[in-house]
Design a protein around this motif. Structure first.
Motif, PDB file in Angstrom:
ATOM      1  N   LEU A 263      -4.253 -32.008 -13.358  1.00 41.72           N
ATOM      2  CA  LEU A 263      -4.002 -31.027 -12.302  1.00 41.72           C
ATOM      3  C   LEU A 263      -5.326 -30.502 -11.766  1.00 41.72           C
ATOM      4  CD1 LEU A 263      -1.227 -28.409 -13.179  1.00 41.72           C
ATOM      5  CD2 LEU A 263      -1.579 -29.571 -11.023  1.00 41.72           C
ATOM      6  N   ASP A 264      -5.397 -30.286 -10.464  1.00 40.00           N
ATOM      7  CA  ASP A 264      -6.563 -29.608  -9.896  1.00 40.00           C
ATOM      8  C   ASP A 264      -6.232 -28.110  -9.895  1.00 40.00           C
ATOM      9  OD1 ASP A 264      -8.603 -28.527  -8.502  1.00 40.00           O
ATOM     10  OD2 ASP A 264      -8.499 -29.942  -6.820  1.00 40.00           O
ATOM     11  N   ILE A 265      -6.718 -27.425 -10.933  1.00 44.49           N
ATOM     12  CA  ILE A 265      -6.324 -26.012 -11.098  1.00 44.49           C
ATOM     13  C   ILE A 265      -6.870 -25.169  -9.953  1.00 44.49           C
ATOM     14  CG2 ILE A 265      -6.478 -23.992 -12.622  1.00 44.49           C
ATOM     15  CD1 ILE A 265      -6.685 -25.830 -14.976  1.00 44.49           C
ATOM     16  N   ASP A 291      -8.072 -33.300 -16.260  1.00 39.41           N
ATOM     17  CA  ASP A 291      -9.081 -34.312 -16.587  1.00 39.41           C
ATOM     18  C   ASP A 291     -10.145 -33.639 -17.449  1.00 39.41           C
ATOM     19  OD1 ASP A 291      -7.927 -36.373 -15.149  1.00 39.41           O
ATOM     20  OD2 ASP A 291      -8.753 -35.628 -13.262  1.00 39.41           O
ATOM     21  N   PRO A 292     -10.853 -34.418 -18.282  1.00 38.51           N
ATOM     22  CA  PRO A 292     -11.920 -33.801 -19.094  1.00 38.51           C
ATOM     23  C   PRO A 292     -13.094 -33.394 -18.211  1.00 38.51           C
ATOM     24  CG  PRO A 292     -11.763 -36.177 -19.504  1.00 38.51           C
ATOM     25  CD  PRO A 292     -10.673 -35.849 -18.561  1.00 38.51           C
ATOM     26  N   ASP A 293     -13.054 -32.155 -17.731  1.00 38.99           N
ATOM     27  CA  ASP A 293     -13.989 -31.712 -16.700  1.00 38.99           C
ATOM     28  C   ASP A 293     -14.259 -30.216 -16.916  1.00 38.99           C
ATOM     29  OD1 ASP A 293     -14.935 -30.569 -14.362  1.00 38.99           O
ATOM     30  OD2 ASP A 293     -13.686 -31.772 -13.024  1.00 38.99           O
ATOM     31  N   ALA A 294     -15.547 -29.849 -17.033  1.00 30.36           N
ATOM     32  CA  ALA A 294     -15.929 -28.475 -17.372  1.00 30.36           C
ATOM     33  C   ALA A 294     -15.390 -27.466 -16.355  1.00 30.36           C
ATOM     34  CB  ALA A 294     -17.446 -28.374 -17.464  1.00 30.36           C
ATOM     35  N   VAL A 308      -4.973 -26.523 -23.040  1.00 31.46           N
ATOM     36  CA  VAL A 308      -5.152 -27.589 -22.047  1.00 31.46           C
ATOM     37  C   VAL A 308      -4.784 -28.892 -22.755  1.00 31.46           C
ATOM     38  CG1 VAL A 308      -6.871 -26.682 -20.436  1.00 31.46           C
ATOM     39  CG2 VAL A 308      -7.638 -27.672 -22.600  1.00 31.46           C
ATOM     40  N   GLU A 309      -4.239 -29.818 -21.974  1.00 27.55           N
ATOM     41  CA  GLU A 309      -4.069 -31.164 -22.513  1.00 27.55           C
ATOM     42  C   GLU A 309      -5.052 -32.050 -21.754  1.00 27.55           C
ATOM     43  OE1 GLU A 309      -0.078 -32.872 -22.693  1.00 27.55           O
ATOM     44  OE2 GLU A 309      -0.952 -34.876 -22.541  1.00 27.55           O
ATOM     45  N   LEU A 310      -5.985 -32.635 -22.494  1.00 22.15           N
ATOM     46  CA  LEU A 310      -7.005 -33.457 -21.847  1.00 22.15           C
ATOM     47  C   LEU A 310      -6.463 -34.854 -21.582  1.00 22.15           C
ATOM     48  CD1 LEU A 310     -10.153 -32.360 -23.884  1.00 22.15           C
ATOM     49  CD2 LEU A 310      -9.435 -31.554 -21.627  1.00 22.15           C
ATOM     50  N   GLN A 333     -16.846 -33.831 -25.503  1.00 17.89           N
ATOM     51  CA  GLN A 333     -17.546 -32.623 -25.034  1.00 17.89           C
ATOM     52  C   GLN A 333     -16.579 -31.630 -24.410  1.00 17.89           C
ATOM     53  OE1 GLN A 333     -20.360 -34.405 -22.402  1.00 17.89           O
ATOM     54  NE2 GLN A 333     -21.542 -35.264 -24.083  1.00 17.89           N
ATOM     55  N   SER A 334     -15.632 -32.161 -23.625  1.00 17.02           N
ATOM     56  CA  SER A 334     -14.672 -31.259 -22.962  1.00 17.02           C
ATOM     57  C   SER A 334     -13.805 -30.553 -23.994  1.00 17.02           C
ATOM     58  CB  SER A 334     -13.772 -32.041 -22.008  1.00 17.02           C
ATOM     59  OG  SER A 334     -14.560 -32.700 -21.071  1.00 17.02           O
TER      60      SER A 334
END
Ligand code: PXP
Length: 401
Positions: A263-265, A291-294, A308-310, A333-334
């Motif tokens: 999802l694009d939060i 997505d695994p994204d900071a 969160v579910e990566l 890392q995420s």
């Protein structure tokens, strides 16, 4: 155990990780060469802290940390480790301070544990300016030492949970438009085999899981029912009535074969925050599939998600070892970043019998959601028995013939 962690901070959506704090407290005792001594670490809210602050310091507000060194007269049994005392931390105040100081909640609580421990060991910044400076220096040094000890060794305290997504059982059923195979029955078998959770995605187009399935699963699932869903009004209302143990918000497109990306939060921040508020009011913890994204992790904290579910899809679909390693590092890392930010961390999508082990070994991941690989394998490993059972019928003499 040299650290008695007493978690009195009750918040259904609590983003504190007691196992992580307990581990850090233990390492601190080790650094301070106090492994033979014990102390209690008590996590409380502001109102409990205010009561203690009033009772023992005659102050009418909450504070971040209070230390109660063991008294000379305190009872100690032979063979028992020496008691250092109690450190009380208000998680509410620590959260406010963490936000103000731009730190993770665990970072701030760790600083408070160090401060409280030094008090238990006799340091006191209130005695003189010189002692205050010395205590401050010692705190910084201890934090650095702790960091170097924990950096590469986030210790796992519990095994990750396996939640099985039974959507694909419903897909087979819907292909015939009859009643078999039943995903509700399949969920029961998964639980009997040891799965710790059941996941179903109630899609707006109802292509696999039906309303009847989620109603029955709510009544029959003994472990944990995780309802995967898009943030559409109709589905939100169903979730609020159903009260699953948690929901996972995913993007949903009508033409996709399966959930395609996280999802694009940020793009849907207001709507997501409203949905999470509604769920929180109903006592339903919310996970967001990202997505695994900071940037998305930070946004997940901001909208008030509990989990969160990566998305592990890119890691699973990688076509070379280099690409797979790269995607794995990103997930690693995420997961650490999300965990440090106080989120609970799940992972899933595309995981199979080759790709799961490495993700399951990550100490920050609490649960894996796996569907397609398990249901596909079940078809193949179960086929032998299914054919033998049918052969037995075909070859059995029919009575009267
Ligand atoms: N997690 C999410 C958010 C999903 O959408 C899915 C697929 O329904 C899964 C996990 C499970 O993926 P797979 O079926 O590839 O194991």
């Amino acid at each position: 155990m040299p650290v008695h962690l007493i978690d009195q901070y009750h918040d259904a959506h609590c983003r504190i990780n007691p196992a992580l704090l307990e581990n850090r407290a233990l390492l601190l005792l080790e650094i301070l060469q106090c492994r033979e001594q014990v102390f209690s670490l008590v996590l409380v809210d502001d109102s409990t802290m205010a009561e203690y602050n009033h009772r023992y310091r005659k102050k009418n507000t909450a504070t971040n940390v209070l230390s109660f060194p063991a008294q000379d007269g305190d009872e100690q049994f032979p063979g028992q480790e020496a008691e250092l005392g109690d450190v009380l931390i208000s998680v509410d105040t620590a959260k406010v301070e963490a936000r103000r100081q731009n730190k993770s909640i665990h970072h701030r609580v760790t600083e408070l544990i160090i401060h409280g421990l030094l008090h238990l060991l006799g340091h006191d910044h209130e005695r003189s300016e010189q002692e205050a400076l010395a205590m401050w220096d010692r705190e910084q040094e201890l934090f650095r030492q702790l960091q170097s000890k924990t950096n590469s060794s986030l210790e796992r305290r519990t095994m990750p949970h396996l939640a099985i997504n039974v959507d694909h059982v419903a897909t087979v059923r819907q292909a015939r438009g009859i009643t078999e195979p039943d995903p509700v029955l399949a969920a029961g078998i998964c639980e009997l085999a040891g799965a710790e959770g059941i996941v179903v995605h109630l899609r707006e187009d109802r292509r696999h899981i039906q309303d009847r399935d989620v109603l029955l699963l709510r009544q029959t699932v003994k472990t944990k029912l995780n309802l995967e869903m898009g943030a559409a009004k109709e589905i939100i209302n169903i979730a609020l009535d159903l009260k699953p143990d948690m929901i996972t918000l995913v993007p949903e497109k009508r033409k996709e074969l399966t959930t395609e990306g996280g999802l694009d939060i940020i793009a849907g921040e207001k709507k997501l925050a409203r949905t999470i508020q509604k769920m929180s009011k109903a006592g339903i913890p919310v996970s967001i599939f990202i997505d695994p994204d900071a940037v998305q992790i930070e946004a997940a904290v901001d909208v008030g998600a509990t989990f969160v579910e990566l998305h592990t899809g890119r890691y699973c679909d990688a076509t070379s070892e280099e690409e797979r390693d790269l995607e794995f590092r990103l997930i690693e890392q995420s997961a650490e970043l999300a965990f440090e930010s106080g989120l609970r961390v799940n992972a899933g999508h595309g995981l199979d019998y080759l790709t799961t082990g490495r993700i399951a070994a990550l100490p920050t991941i609490e649960e894996l959601s796996i569907g397609h690989a398990v249901i596909s394998r079940a078809v193949l490993v179960g086929l032998d028995q299914a054919v033998r059972e049918m052969l037995a019928i075909v070859r059995r003499p029919f009575p009267g013939q």
